[in-house]
Design an enzyme around this catalytic site. Structure first.
Site, PDB file in Angstrom:
ATOM      1  N   HIS A   1      14.320 -15.557  70.123  1.00  0.00           N
ATOM      2  CA  HIS A   1      15.067 -16.819  70.099  1.00  0.00           C
ATOM      3  C   HIS A   1      14.142 -17.993  69.785  1.00  0.00           C
ATOM      4  O   HIS A   1      13.250 -18.318  70.563  1.00  0.00           O
ATOM      5  CB  HIS A   1      15.722 -17.011  71.463  1.00  0.00           C
ATOM      6  N   ARG A   2      14.343 -18.578  68.625  1.00  0.00           N
ATOM      7  CA  ARG A   2      13.473 -19.657  68.123  1.00  0.00           C
ATOM      8  C   ARG A   2      12.026 -19.182  68.055  1.00  0.00           C
ATOM      9  O   ARG A   2      11.093 -19.934  68.335  1.00  0.00           O
ATOM     10  CB  ARG A   2      13.604 -20.911  68.996  1.00  0.00           C
TER      11      ARG A   2
ATOM     12  N   GLU B   1      15.090 -15.616  65.274  1.00  0.00           N
ATOM     13  CA  GLU B   1      16.192 -16.564  65.130  1.00  0.00           C
ATOM     14  C   GLU B   1      15.581 -17.951  65.080  1.00  0.00           C
ATOM     15  O   GLU B   1      14.633 -18.240  65.822  1.00  0.00           O
ATOM     16  CB  GLU B   1      17.147 -16.419  66.319  1.00  0.00           C
TER      17      GLU B   1
ATOM     18  N   ASP C   1      16.447 -22.401  63.902  1.00  0.00           N
ATOM     19  CA  ASP C   1      17.468 -23.425  63.652  1.00  0.00           C
ATOM     20  C   ASP C   1      17.054 -24.296  62.477  1.00  0.00           C
ATOM     21  O   ASP C   1      15.868 -24.601  62.317  1.00  0.00           O
ATOM     22  CB  ASP C   1      17.624 -24.317  64.882  1.00  0.00           C
TER      23      ASP C   1
ATOM     24  N   HIS D   1      15.574 -27.627  66.279  1.00  0.00           N
ATOM     25  CA  HIS D   1      16.832 -27.394  66.992  1.00  0.00           C
ATOM     26  C   HIS D   1      17.627 -28.663  67.269  1.00  0.00           C
ATOM     27  O   HIS D   1      18.794 -28.773  66.891  1.00  0.00           O
ATOM     28  CB  HIS D   1      16.568 -26.679  68.329  1.00  0.00           C
TER      29      HIS D   1
ATOM     30  N   GLU E   1      20.141 -20.167  61.906  1.00  0.00           N
ATOM     31  CA  GLU E   1      21.281 -20.866  62.501  1.00  0.00           C
ATOM     32  C   GLU E   1      21.320 -22.293  61.964  1.00  0.00           C
ATOM     33  O   GLU E   1      20.397 -23.082  62.193  1.00  0.00           O
ATOM     34  CB  GLU E   1      21.205 -20.892  64.023  1.00  0.00           C
TER      35      GLU E   1
ATOM     36  N   LYS F   1      22.674 -25.852  62.237  1.00  0.00           N
ATOM     37  CA  LYS F   1      23.275 -26.646  63.306  1.00  0.00           C
ATOM     38  C   LYS F   1      24.621 -27.201  62.839  1.00  0.00           C
ATOM     39  O   LYS F   1      24.771 -27.623  61.688  1.00  0.00           O
ATOM     40  CB  LYS F   1      22.348 -27.775  63.735  1.00  0.00           C
TER      41      LYS F   1
ATOM     42  N   ASP G   1      14.305 -15.520  74.675  1.00  0.00           N
ATOM     43  CA  ASP G   1      13.061 -16.301  74.577  1.00  0.00           C
ATOM     44  C   ASP G   1      11.849 -15.393  74.752  1.00  0.00           C
ATOM     45  O   ASP G   1      10.779 -15.668  74.210  1.00  0.00           O
ATOM     46  CB  ASP G   1      13.019 -17.379  75.663  1.00  0.00           C
TER      47      ASP G   1
END
Length: 262
Positions: free
Chosen positions: A22-23, A49, A51, A64, A123, A125, A248
């Protein structure tokens, strides 16, 4: 969507959920930083992943929040700065002084990681939009195509119309819709996915249950879950037979998956 189904095989590992950072590996390095992405690669996760937002000069930047304040030394809305200004901002000191050299990445600088075998979940936004004659969906599809990364990239968003537009541009691209319990509660995963022509249903661990997974799988849709933070969470996701776990700390997920699936 037959072309997408061929590519979709990469985004599922059968009975073993994909492990998604995640990120990036945001437990060990600043979220959405090159350091976090490299640590995820070193941990041999299946996917990162990240953003994306738009700079004032229409460059896709990996960030993000709408504003710079929380995770950088910058102040103000991302969209008000040029890509040159954004990539000059300290993007790591907020996490640790050891990462003071980190800068806000451009998406085009992250995409080469697909050549190392990494899958990337981009992703977009939901509040991001193009300006003037700039089509966000067309430009981001073009960027990924130029990087020859389309077969190892998926797009996702809470903005389902965006995902539908991307499918219209290139039906072979894998897309995922993020579930919003306030806006989407009246519809099942299969209904939401069908409306957006999406391949993957993505929700929080708090929204997952056997009915959600069954409904999605019956329609040929994969299920990814985010917010996984403990062995108990991992155990529950495996028992629910989800296709991807977004965390995370992907190292923790990988360790528990290995022990639970022996």
């Amino acid at each position: 969507m037959p072309q997408a189904r061929k590519h979709l095989q990469k985004f599922s590992a059968g009975n073993i959920p994909l492990i998604i950072a995640h990120r990036g590996y945001s437990e060990l390095a600043p979220e959405n930083s090159m350091a976090a992405f490299h640590r995820a690669y070193e941990a041999r996760v299946d996917m990162i992943e990240l953003d994306v937002r738009l700079s004032s000069d229409n460059e896709f930047v990996v960030f993000h929040d709408r504003k710079l304040n929380r995770t950088s030394e910058g102040r103000g809305a991302v969209k008000n700065f040029s890509s040159r200004e954004l990539t000059a901002i300290d993007n790591g000191s907020w996490f640790s002084r050891r990462f003071s050299h980190e800068r806000i990445p451009l998406l085009r600088d992250v995409l080469p990681m697909t050549k190392k075998g990494m899958l990337i979940n981009i992703e977009i936004k939901p509040d991001v939009d193009g300006r003037d004659d700039f089509s966000l969906e067309e430009e981001i599809v073009r960027l990924v195509a130029r990087a020859r990364a389309a077969h190892r990239v998926m797009f996702s968003s809470f903005n389902h119309f965006m995902m539908k537009a991307i499918k219209r541009i290139d039906s072979s691209i894998v897309t995922g819709i993020l579930y919003n319990p306030i806006a989407d509660f009246r519809h099942s995963p299969s209904q939401l996915a069908a409306r957006a022509h999406a391949d993957i249903f993505i929700c929080s661990k708090y929204q997952i249950n056997s009915d959600v997974v069954q409904d999605a799988h019956d329609s040929g849709c994969l299920v990814y879950v985010y917010g996984v933070r403990s062995e108990r969470d991992v155990r529950r996701m495996i028992s629910r037979q989800v296709d991807g776990i977004i965390a995370d700390d992907p190292g923790m997920v990988k360790k528990h998956c290995a022990s639970l699936l022996q």
